[in-house]
Design a protein around this motif. Structure first.
Motif, PDB file in Angstrom:
ATOM      1  N   LYS B 175     -39.853 -13.558   7.552  1.00 48.59           N
ATOM      2  CA  LYS B 175     -38.582 -13.758   8.610  1.00 48.59           C
ATOM      3  C   LYS B 175     -38.294 -12.921  10.309  1.00 48.59           C
ATOM      4  O   LYS B 175     -38.395 -13.354  11.542  1.00 48.59           O
ATOM      5  CB  LYS B 175     -37.290 -12.780   8.328  1.00 48.59           C
ATOM      6  N   THR B 176     -39.294 -11.599  10.092  1.00 50.56           N
ATOM      7  CA  THR B 176     -39.549 -10.829  11.227  1.00 50.56           C
ATOM      8  C   THR B 176     -40.539 -11.912  12.067  1.00 50.56           C
ATOM      9  O   THR B 176     -40.452 -12.112  13.828  1.00 50.56           O
ATOM     10  CB  THR B 176     -40.073  -9.680  10.907  1.00 50.56           C
ATOM     11  N   GLY B 179     -38.880 -14.365  13.809  1.00 56.04           N
ATOM     12  CA  GLY B 179     -37.196 -14.077  14.726  1.00 56.04           C
ATOM     13  C   GLY B 179     -38.757 -13.761  15.997  1.00 56.04           C
ATOM     14  O   GLY B 179     -38.029 -14.602  16.963  1.00 56.04           O
ATOM     15  N   ALA B 182     -39.282 -17.088  17.529  1.00 54.19           N
ATOM     16  CA  ALA B 182     -37.773 -18.034  17.901  1.00 54.19           C
ATOM     17  C   ALA B 182     -37.774 -17.703  19.234  1.00 54.19           C
ATOM     18  O   ALA B 182     -37.286 -18.036  20.389  1.00 54.19           O
ATOM     19  CB  ALA B 182     -36.774 -17.859  17.655  1.00 54.19           C
ATOM     20  N   GLU B 213     -36.421 -19.532   7.299  1.00 54.10           N
ATOM     21  CA  GLU B 213     -36.115 -18.614   8.753  1.00 54.10           C
ATOM     22  C   GLU B 213     -35.962 -19.025  10.253  1.00 54.10           C
ATOM     23  O   GLU B 213     -34.998 -19.690  11.349  1.00 54.10           O
ATOM     24  CB  GLU B 213     -36.296 -17.000   9.006  1.00 54.10           C
ATOM     25  N   ARG B 216     -34.542 -22.364  10.222  1.00 50.51           N
ATOM     26  CA  ARG B 216     -32.755 -22.456  10.125  1.00 50.51           C
ATOM     27  C   ARG B 216     -32.034 -21.968  11.705  1.00 50.51           C
ATOM     28  O   ARG B 216     -31.396 -21.816  12.689  1.00 50.51           O
ATOM     29  CB  ARG B 216     -32.529 -21.011   9.682  1.00 50.51           C
ATOM     30  N   ILE B 217     -33.099 -21.018  12.566  1.00 51.19           N
ATOM     31  CA  ILE B 217     -32.654 -19.975  13.718  1.00 51.19           C
ATOM     32  C   ILE B 217     -33.056 -20.784  15.314  1.00 51.19           C
ATOM     33  O   ILE B 217     -32.676 -21.267  16.279  1.00 51.19           O
ATOM     34  CB  ILE B 217     -32.737 -18.374  14.232  1.00 51.19           C
TER      35      ILE B 217
END
Lengths: 342, 342
Positions: B175-176, B179, B182, B213, B216-217
DNA sequence: TTGAAAGCGTTACCAG
DNA sequence: CTGGTAACGCTTTCAA
């Protein structure tokens, strides 16, 4: 188990005390015996047992002082926690730590505090966040000359005779922030830079190294004129709001000092949460909150806890074992946090 | 100095031995005396001196085993260094550590190694990077049932009775990475995902949590079909080259396993150094190099050294003091590195 | 210059 | 069930 003093003593045919004196150059042992002992120790790869040493040395109680300033800021609270923890951990190693917290940043007050610790309490080592004034510098030098080691933390007085500095490498911190900005703004764009006090050496260093590096690696970026918010959220809020009005196309904000939360509030008020990138400093409850909400993109941390913890241990190592820190600058590193790895 | 056993003994009018037995529930002391002693200790805030404890316990030598697999990969070399360091540090605390390195990942070999350590060497605790097979799992369970605590590191067998796992939280790691992607790809774009072995649990977890993730983002991002390079640079090179040919507009590459260097070479060969973002794992000499050259944007690290170091200390704490780790999962954190804060 | 012995705080063994 | 005593490895003091 490793080879012990006793074993060496038996082999050398002398007593443990003699071996101890020989290996630690405490004198009072003939050079010829000393050499023989050192040779045996060397051959056997003798390495003192730290536990035994520590236990024996608990008799010789030592007393350290720690002065922390502007203790009401979130970061310095963490420094204080680190110091308290060190005090706790060092307690049964025979070290007593006297911690003094000063709310403001005041040279006169700090000077008085140093005097109290040294003259009244008789500390044998001092760690402090110094105000960078000539008086404090002179005082530090005098302490060092009188045999009391001094370590600066969080803030430094490089020209003084302090043993070392434990804290942030602000040049690295600034450049790292610049690197992040460059990665986030491949197309360039306007970046708003907010600092605290112009006189604050840390803030200044963070800002200049940030700006220089960013200009170098991301020519497409346009830095807006730097503003000072004096570490206040309310000022930061207004400055940000104003900057956004004048430059609706701001892509990112770099906050080199406190005031981060004001910036975040302004961004959210403008409906720009997560759309304008924010790079700010320090892991604090409030910052974590703004990071989780996505307002802050990256948080750079200077490991404040370590800054409170480490100096006391360094002083202890020096006073107990004569070990000086390897480097004059003990940088605590620049930690990167996003909402995901907090 | 804190209150000591001796002081308590004097106050209670008994001997130190009795106090020791009472406070540590070793039995052989009448309940009435024990209560009195416990009360005194409580009132005085007694807290055992760890240094004294450590020294006294050096008599009872304990022996630990550590098995590390695929020791030729850069990351496992670092794990091995951590283990070696722990062995060194624990040495004068009365702990002997037997380290076994296995080049491959082979359940049978590992089983044999466990047997040797337990049956021949008589270890009292075991740390290992397990192959996740039923046989190994059963073996671990049997060891635990026979009183030998087991800790897994780097790789886990969650369904076994191991005391705890020390290693990466791969979901967090994935997930990191998402992030970061993104943040770097505000406009979206194509992302190429490269993994190692499809069967490797860590790689799989990193990839699925990354993809989920990121979808999603960052809806604007398009994930290209995931490819496996089997941890090989040469395969990674070709796969990357091929992906770039088919999709010249690739914006970023996510490398969940080894093979990072092949990716970097392919990018440089294509003249895309620094233009295509790369997020990869682990601080290793080669990766650092590629990070410094700007080919890799972010390196996520799992603190391999800690993974080798920590388990042995946990075993020691358990065997000496009966302290179990607070959590079944001792995650070593996800460290973020750029070329600036390496 | 050297040795003997006490002590640091705890644990462990052996008598009683 | 309990106390005395030695031991862990090292430092330090006091005599010699």
């Amino acid at each position: 188990m490793s080879v012990t003093l006793k074993q060496i003593a038996e082999i050398a045919g002398v007593s443990r005390g003699t071996v101890d004196r020989a290996l630690h150059n405490r004198g009072r042992v003939s050079e010829e015996v000393a050499q023989r002992i050192r040779k045996i120790a060397d051959d056997l790869g003798y390495c003192p047992n730290e536990v035994g040493q520590a236990l024996a040395k608990t008799r010789r109680q030592i007393r350290l002082g720690m002065i922390i300033q502007s203790t009401e800021t979130p970061t310095m609270r963490i420094v204080a926690q680190g110091a308290a923890r060190a005090a706790h951990d060092l307690h049964n190693l025979g070290v007593e730590v006297l911690i003094r917290e000063l709310k403001s940043v005041d040279a006169a007050q700090e000077l008085a505090c140093i005097r109290e610790l040294v003259d009244d309490e008789g500390i044998q080592g001092l760690a402090l966040t110094p105000v960078n004034t000539p008086e404090i510098c002179t005082k530090i030098n005098r302490l060092v000359e009188s045999g009391i080691p001094v370590i600066t933390l969080n803030t430094d007085i490089p020209q003084s005779k302090r043993m070392c500095f434990v804290g942030e490498d602000s040049v690295c911190a600034g450049k790292t922030a610049a690197g992040l900005m460059a990665l986030m703004l491949p197309e360039g764009g306007k970046v708003f830079v907010l600092t605290g006090h112009l006189s604050n050496a840390t803030h200044k260093l963070r800002c200049t190294s940030f700006s220089e590096e960013l200009m170098r690696i991301a020519p497409g970026v346009q830095l807006l004129p730097m503003q000072s918010c004096f570490d206040r959220d309310d000022y930061a809020f207004e400055l940000t709001q104003h900057a956004l009005e004048e430059n609706p196309d701001i892509k990112a904000i770099y906050v080199a000092a406190n005031g981060q939360h004001g910036v975040c509030e302004a961004l959210r008020a403008a409906g720009l949460n997560g759309r304008v990138r924010v790079v700010a400093y320090d892991i604090t409850p409030q910052n974590n909150e703004d990071l989780k909400r996505g307002t802050i993109s990256f948080l750079l941390d200077q490991r404040a806890h370590e800054q409170g913890y480490r100096p006391l241990n360094l002083l202890r190592d020096y006073l107990f074992a004569g070990r000086k820190p390897e480097d004059e600058f003990c940088y605590t590193g620049t930690i990167l946090k996003t909402k995901y790895n907090l």
